[in-house]
Each structure stands twice: as structure tokens, then as C-alpha cells.
Design a protein around this motif. Structure first.
Motif, mmCIF file in Angstrom:
data_model
loop_
_atom_site.group_PDB
_atom_site.id
_atom_site.type_symbol
_atom_site.label_atom_id
_atom_site.label_comp_id
_atom_site.label_asym_id
_atom_site.label_seq_id
_atom_site.Cartn_x
_atom_site.Cartn_y
_atom_site.Cartn_z
ATOM 1 N N ALA A 153 1.020 -1.518 0.089
ATOM 2 C CA ALA A 153 0.398 -0.006 -0.164
ATOM 3 C C ALA A 153 0.915 1.242 -0.164
ATOM 4 N N ALA A 154 2.307 1.078 0.998
ATOM 5 C CA ALA A 154 2.964 1.991 0.748
ATOM 6 C C ALA A 154 3.306 2.424 -0.623
ATOM 7 N N GLY A 155 3.877 1.107 -1.041
ATOM 8 C CA GLY A 155 4.926 1.949 -2.768
ATOM 9 C C GLY A 155 3.371 2.085 -3.531
ATOM 10 N N ARG A 156 2.179 1.945 -3.788
ATOM 11 C CA ARG A 156 1.296 1.816 -4.405
ATOM 12 C C ARG A 156 0.754 4.028 -4.135
ATOM 13 N N ALA A 157 1.723 4.377 -3.256
ATOM 14 C CA ALA A 157 1.028 5.663 -2.915
ATOM 15 C C ALA A 157 1.836 6.135 -2.863
ATOM 16 N N ALA A 158 3.023 6.404 -2.852
ATOM 17 C CA ALA A 158 4.352 6.404 -3.732
ATOM 18 C C ALA A 158 4.280 6.727 -5.055
ATOM 19 N N SER A 159 4.735 5.986 -6.064
ATOM 20 C CA SER A 159 4.215 5.911 -7.152
ATOM 21 C C SER A 159 2.157 6.729 -7.605
ATOM 22 N N ARG A 160 2.029 6.686 -7.119
ATOM 23 C CA ARG A 160 0.470 7.761 -6.952
ATOM 24 C C ARG A 160 1.425 9.140 -7.049
ATOM 25 N N ILE A 161 1.727 9.828 -6.109
ATOM 26 C CA ILE A 161 2.653 10.591 -6.147
ATOM 27 C C ILE A 161 3.908 10.477 -6.186
ATOM 28 N N ALA A 162 4.459 9.993 -7.037
ATOM 29 C CA ALA A 162 5.132 10.268 -7.648
ATOM 30 C C ALA A 162 5.038 10.871 -9.518
ATOM 31 N N ALA A 163 3.907 10.654 -9.762
ATOM 32 C CA ALA A 163 3.187 11.642 -11.170
ATOM 33 C C ALA A 163 3.081 12.579 -11.489
ATOM 34 N N LEU A 164 3.764 12.929 -9.740
ATOM 35 C CA LEU A 164 2.966 14.692 -9.689
ATOM 36 C C LEU A 164 4.226 15.521 -10.037
ATOM 37 N N ALA A 165 3.987 16.371 -11.421
ATOM 38 C CA ALA A 165 6.168 16.988 -11.548
ATOM 39 C C ALA A 165 6.322 18.156 -10.356
ATOM 40 N N ALA A 166 5.512 18.955 -10.181
ATOM 41 C CA ALA A 166 5.906 19.701 -8.463
ATOM 42 C C ALA A 166 6.492 18.863 -8.087
ATOM 43 N N LEU A 167 6.017 17.636 -7.121
ATOM 44 C CA LEU A 167 6.662 16.899 -6.446
ATOM 45 C C LEU A 167 7.612 16.470 -6.647
ATOM 46 N N ARG A 168 8.184 16.071 -8.352
ATOM 47 C CA ARG A 168 9.100 15.229 -8.730
ATOM 48 C C ARG A 168 10.463 16.692 -8.112
ATOM 49 N N THR A 169 9.846 17.683 -8.303
ATOM 50 C CA THR A 169 10.744 19.242 -8.789
ATOM 51 C C THR A 169 11.420 19.122 -7.029
ATOM 52 N N ALA A 170 10.448 19.302 -6.220
ATOM 53 C CA ALA A 170 10.354 19.639 -4.994
ATOM 54 C C ALA A 170 11.810 18.869 -4.538
ATOM 55 N N LEU A 171 11.715 17.509 -5.073
ATOM 56 C CA LEU A 171 12.814 16.388 -4.038
ATOM 57 C C LEU A 171 14.107 16.478 -5.473
ATOM 58 N N LEU A 172 14.552 17.018 -5.768
ATOM 59 C CA LEU A 172 15.194 16.987 -6.211
ATOM 60 C C LEU A 172 16.566 17.220 -5.320
ATOM 61 N N GLU A 173 16.383 18.340 -5.009
ATOM 62 C CA GLU A 173 17.620 19.523 -4.498
ATOM 63 C C GLU A 173 17.954 18.024 -3.364
ATOM 64 N N LEU A 174 17.613 18.120 -2.781
ATOM 65 C CA LEU A 174 17.046 16.785 -1.128
ATOM 66 C C LEU A 174 17.402 15.570 -2.148
ATOM 67 N N GLN A 175 17.287 15.199 -3.094
ATOM 68 C CA GLN A 175 18.343 13.567 -3.911
ATOM 69 C C GLN A 175 19.893 14.666 -4.123
ATOM 70 N N ARG A 176 20.720 15.626 -5.001
ATOM 71 C CA ARG A 176 21.617 15.935 -5.194
ATOM 72 C C ARG A 176 22.540 15.843 -4.122
ATOM 73 N N GLY A 177 21.704 16.581 -2.564
ATOM 74 C CA GLY A 177 22.357 16.243 -1.281
ATOM 75 C C GLY A 177 22.886 15.542 -1.265
ATOM 76 N N PHE A 178 23.071 13.994 -1.707
ATOM 77 C CA PHE A 178 23.534 12.753 -1.444
ATOM 78 C C PHE A 178 24.876 12.588 -1.770
ATOM 79 N N ARG A 179 24.982 13.462 -2.888
ATOM 80 C CA ARG A 179 26.480 12.835 -3.548
ATOM 81 C C ARG A 179 27.500 13.797 -2.677
ATOM 82 N N LYS A 180 28.007 12.633 -2.010
ATOM 83 C CA LYS A 180 28.699 13.094 -1.156
ATOM 84 C C LYS A 180 30.555 12.278 -1.456
ATOM 85 N N ALA A 181 31.560 12.984 -1.142
ATOM 86 C CA ALA A 181 33.051 12.372 -1.461
ATOM 87 C C ALA A 181 33.385 11.341 -0.716
ATOM 88 N N PRO A 182 32.876 9.730 -0.664
ATOM 89 C CA PRO A 182 34.041 9.425 -1.966
ATOM 90 C C PRO A 182 33.322 9.048 -3.273
#
Ligand code: DC
Length: 220
Positions: A89-118
Motif C-alpha cells: 500500500a505504501a508503494g502504491r501511494a508512493a507511485s501515485r504521488i511520484a507522477a506529480l511533476a511539482a513534487l518531483r521538482t521539490a525533491l531534486l535538491e534533497l536527492q542531489r544533497g546525497f552526492r558526497k565524497a568518496p
């Protein structure tokens, strides 16, 4: 040189998370399970009584998320969410909200913040195409729907959840179709991604393949 990224994308239950985490361990790199971010965002929205179709509300929620990873555990507002985000059920809910462009944009910075050395190994649907388009190695990891359903079935049973194999195959097909047909960052193999079909591979073989590709791209 920029911080290396190995981006492993693919459909639900393909085993990409297991492979990505092991590759990260071998290389001593950080690991990001981007699906967990979508799952925890949907979980937070449900906790706060937000409609899962409220695009602007979800984007605002995502920008303010207090989210932390510690190994496989995810903390929301300082509390571990545990297996609550690992159900179908959590996977289905995630898949539903993942179709929303504004949400995806809002999560970009958070995800890119994980790019750390090494370096970073990450898995999801658009890690190589959108979030880290300059990734060192891009992999599209897949397996047949039947094989993926078997793997998910085992995983759910091990966690003590109820599971039905036929329902899982159906559920995976439906989720793949939604993830692949959405307009914003659809699930698909990019031209510059290696295809890794793991239907007949062991986990160790899949990990070795990704490590080979990485060494080819970064000989040192
Ligand atoms: O990988 P997963 O099953 O934990 O992901 C849950 C859902 O989140 C998946 O159905 C689609 C969405 N997702 C996404 O759209 N983009 C990502 N990078 C990761 C997950």
C-alpha cells in the motif's frame, strides 16, 4: 574530478536496491534509496491528512521534510518509520504521488544533497535520467514481472507480512505501467544506460557486473 555516481534505475522489486547497497558497500560509497523518499513523503502526507492528489500541498510538504537515513532505517521528524513504508500500500501511494511533476521538482535538491565524497550509489526510476544526468555509470536493472513478484513475495513473508503471489504480479504490472506512462520522468531505459537483466543472475553476479562497468569508466 566530480564526485562519482552510480545510478541504478529499474522497475519495482527488480532487486536494484539490494544490488545498489552491495555495490556501495564494496566501494565504500554512500547509498541513497530514492524510492524511500517517495514512500516516506506519501507516508508523511497521509499522517498530516493531505490528499495524495494535492500537488502544491505535497510539493510544500516535500520541501520541508525532516528526513534522515541511518543505514536502512529512515527517520521522519526524528522518529524511525520502520516497515510502515515497505508495504505494498505504501508503494502504491508512493507511485501515485511520484507522477506529480511539482513534487518531483521539490525533491531534486534533497536527492542531489546525497552526492558526497568518496561517491554515491543510488537506485530509483530517474536517477540517471533526471537527478544525476552526469552519473559515471548508469544501469537499467530489470527482471521479468514473475521473477520480481517472487522476490517481493519472499521479502514480504520474511518481514512477517501477508502476501499473495498472483496479486503481487498484478500489482507490479499496474505500478510499472503507471511509472512508465507518466509524463514526468517516466521509467525507461535511457540510451546511455547499461541493461542488466537479472532474471537468471545471482545477486553476486549482478553486483560484479556493475562493479566492472564502474571500473571501465574509472580505471583508477
Ligand atoms: O523503488 P520503490 O518501489 O521503493 O519506489 C516506490 C515508488 O516511488 C515507485 O513506484 C515510483 C516512485 N519512485 C519514483 O518515481 N522515482 C524514483 N527515483 C524512485 C521511486
Amino acid at each position: 574530478m566530480s564526485i562519482p555516481v552510480i545510478a541504478i534505475d529499474g522497475p519495482s522489486a527488480s532487486g536494484k536496491g539490494t544490488v545498489a547497497a552491495l555495490v556501495a558497500k564494496q566501494l565504500g560509497f554512500h547509498y541513497l534509496d530514492s524510492g524511500a523518499i517517495y514512500r516516506v513523503t506519501a507516508h508523511a502526507a497521509q499522517q498530516r491528512g493531505l490528499d495524495l492528489a494535492d500537488e502544491a500541498g505535497l510539493a510544500t510538504l516535500a520541501r520541508g521534510l525532516d528526513l534522515r537515513f541511518d543505514g536502512v532505517e529512515v527517520y521522519l521528524d526524528g522518529h524511525p518509520v520502520g516497515d510502515a513504508i515497505r508495504t505494498e500500500a505504501a508503494g502504491r501511494a508512493a507511485s501515485r504521488i511520484a507522477a506529480l511533476a511539482a513534487l518531483r521538482t521539490a525533491l531534486l535538491e534533497l536527492q542531489r544533497g546525497f552526492r558526497k565524497a568518496p561517491g554515491l550509489v543510488t537506485d530509483g526510476r530517474d536517477m540517471g535520467s533526471v537527478v544525476f544526468p552526469d552519473a559515471t555509470v548508469k544501469v537499467f536493472l530489470t527482471a521479468t514481472a514473475e521473477e520480481r513478484a517472487q522476490r517481493r513475495y519472499k521479502q514480504l513473508i520474511e518481514k512477517g507480512f501477508d502476501a499473495n503471489l498472483a496479486a503481487l504480479v498484478e500489482d507490479l504490472r499496474e505500478r510499472d505501467a503507471r511509472d512508465a506512462s507518466r509524463a514526468s520522468a517516466p521509467l525507461r531505459q535511457e540510451a546511455d544506460a547499461y541493461l542488466l537483466d537479472t532474471t537468471d543472475l545471482t545477486i553476486a553476479q549482478a553486483v560484479a557486473r556493475v562493479l566492472d562497468w564502474f571500473r571501465q569508466a574509472r580505471p583508477n
